[in-house]
Design an enzyme around this catalytic site. Sequence first.
Site, mmCIF file in Angstrom:
data_model
loop_
_atom_site.group_PDB
_atom_site.id
_atom_site.type_symbol
_atom_site.label_atom_id
_atom_site.label_comp_id
_atom_site.label_asym_id
_atom_site.label_seq_id
_atom_site.Cartn_x
_atom_site.Cartn_y
_atom_site.Cartn_z
ATOM 1 N N GLY B 52 0.862 -1.179 0.000
ATOM 2 C CA GLY B 52 0.000 0.000 0.000
ATOM 3 C C GLY B 52 0.891 1.220 0.000
ATOM 4 C CB THR B 53 1.355 3.857 -2.082
ATOM 5 O OG1 THR B 53 0.057 3.790 -2.643
ATOM 6 C CG2 THR B 53 2.246 2.893 -2.812
#
Lengths: 250, 281
Positions: B52-53
């Site tokens: 995830g960013t």
Amino acid sequence: MSTPFYVSPQQAMADRAEYARKGIARGRSVVVLTYADGILFVAENTSRALHKVSEIYDKIAFAAVGRYNEFENLRIGGVRYADLRGYSYDRADVTARGLANVYAQTLGTIFSSVGEKPYEVELIVAEVGRTDADDQIYRLTPDGSVVDEKNAVVVGGNADSIGNYLGQRHRAGLGLAEALKLAVDGLARDPNGGTPRALTPEQLEVAVLDRQRPQQRKFKRILGGQLARLLSGDESAAAEDDSDASADTE
Amino acid sequence: MEANLSGTGRLPAAFLTPGSSSFLDFLDSHAPQLLPGRRALPEGMTIEAPHGTTIVAAVFDGGVVLAGDRRATMGNVIAQRDIEKVFPADEYSAVGIAGTAGLAVEMVRLFQLELEHYEKIEGTVLSLEGKANRLTTMIRSNLAMAMQGLAVVPVFAGYDLDLGRGRIFTYDVTGGRSEERAGFAATGSGSVFARGSMKKLYRDGLNGDQAATLAVQALYDADDDDSATGGPDLARKIFPIVSLITEDGFRRLTEDEVAEIAVSITDQRREHPNGPQAPLL
């Protein structure tokens, strides 16, 4: 070494049951009854911190009478059981029936083991369902019996007389204020037929499992102002939003 | 042990032993195999898993906003377009996660449970500081995995009921915790760009709506320059997750509310691709 006296198993069990029953009868009662939106718990308890009614899991609550350290121990065991089970499987897999079974096994083993004294506790495990037909209330006695209860149930001192009183007056679909009034009237009754005592909000511990609550966790304590308003018969207090939310998950 | 989870039977002694109010401690002593940190990879091995960013957070008057994009990537592939990375931790706090998605989601689940468990056992809630510290412990226990490329880097934001304001805490992979006093924070691969964006747009005295807009602007800027961050997906109607935590508790903005912000920002970016401009001096 002298030979121990022979005591028949029947006698031994009867003695243990009698011992536990006496311990429980000393305590003040807890009333659990269904109302339109869920399940109401009312206990006579002057302490703000030592609870007789507690949250176990999303839809499950616990009420107990008897020896505090013993039922507190069982309560914590129940929370650990529920949280571990919910974590291992899913939140939906934690049920009152499962919890009641675990409590029954635990109490039953303690009751019949020679080395331990029986627990002087009586428990109620209740789960609020999606509709009132799905509500579940289980009563557990010190010997590990489980009784599936409907509508209204009382444990503790004078349980029989209060139970009769509630049994005759309880009906499905009571509003919260009505149900609370009924429970308090039951608790305030004198078992010998004298004038009922007056119970103030400070002497009561009240909580609900409210199926209408938007949160996943349906347990809510009814405290202070809202309790006083409900006791005075103000049904609109029941619809009060969780504005004092800091207290509601306590 | 397993039998006691799934079936009936007397509660094992560990359940009835008075002790810690922490679910983590209980797991550690009773079922350590369920703790995420206990799973070690063989030495020298790395695996590729969806990451995830970008997560952003900003304090406003009366609370704090926490928002995240929806993209999970595995190398240069988009692994998931609608992943959720912002979760309520309890009534008054939330956690947003960047890093290895699988581990992060598991860590959040455990963290939520840790707070709830404490609350039920003790009959009172942890202080915001206490919650932030519990999260530190959990990240620290993941260090071995982080060294092998499976890091989890959260942002923790909450409303401090004692102080009456929103607060943000960020973490590094070792569990190092720092409170973001500037009023905004970002983590994840796009955080450099998001932070730059917020640095220019942030100011004191924002209200909740403005803070939500600020967060979406920052995510847009992160998406603009970081390939691993996803912007508002107008075609699929996938928008960032934006949550506000105030005195009234946690509230996740509805899909429609976020869509409105995202669409207005996207429209405006058609005119000015670089977004709103801050004065030079």
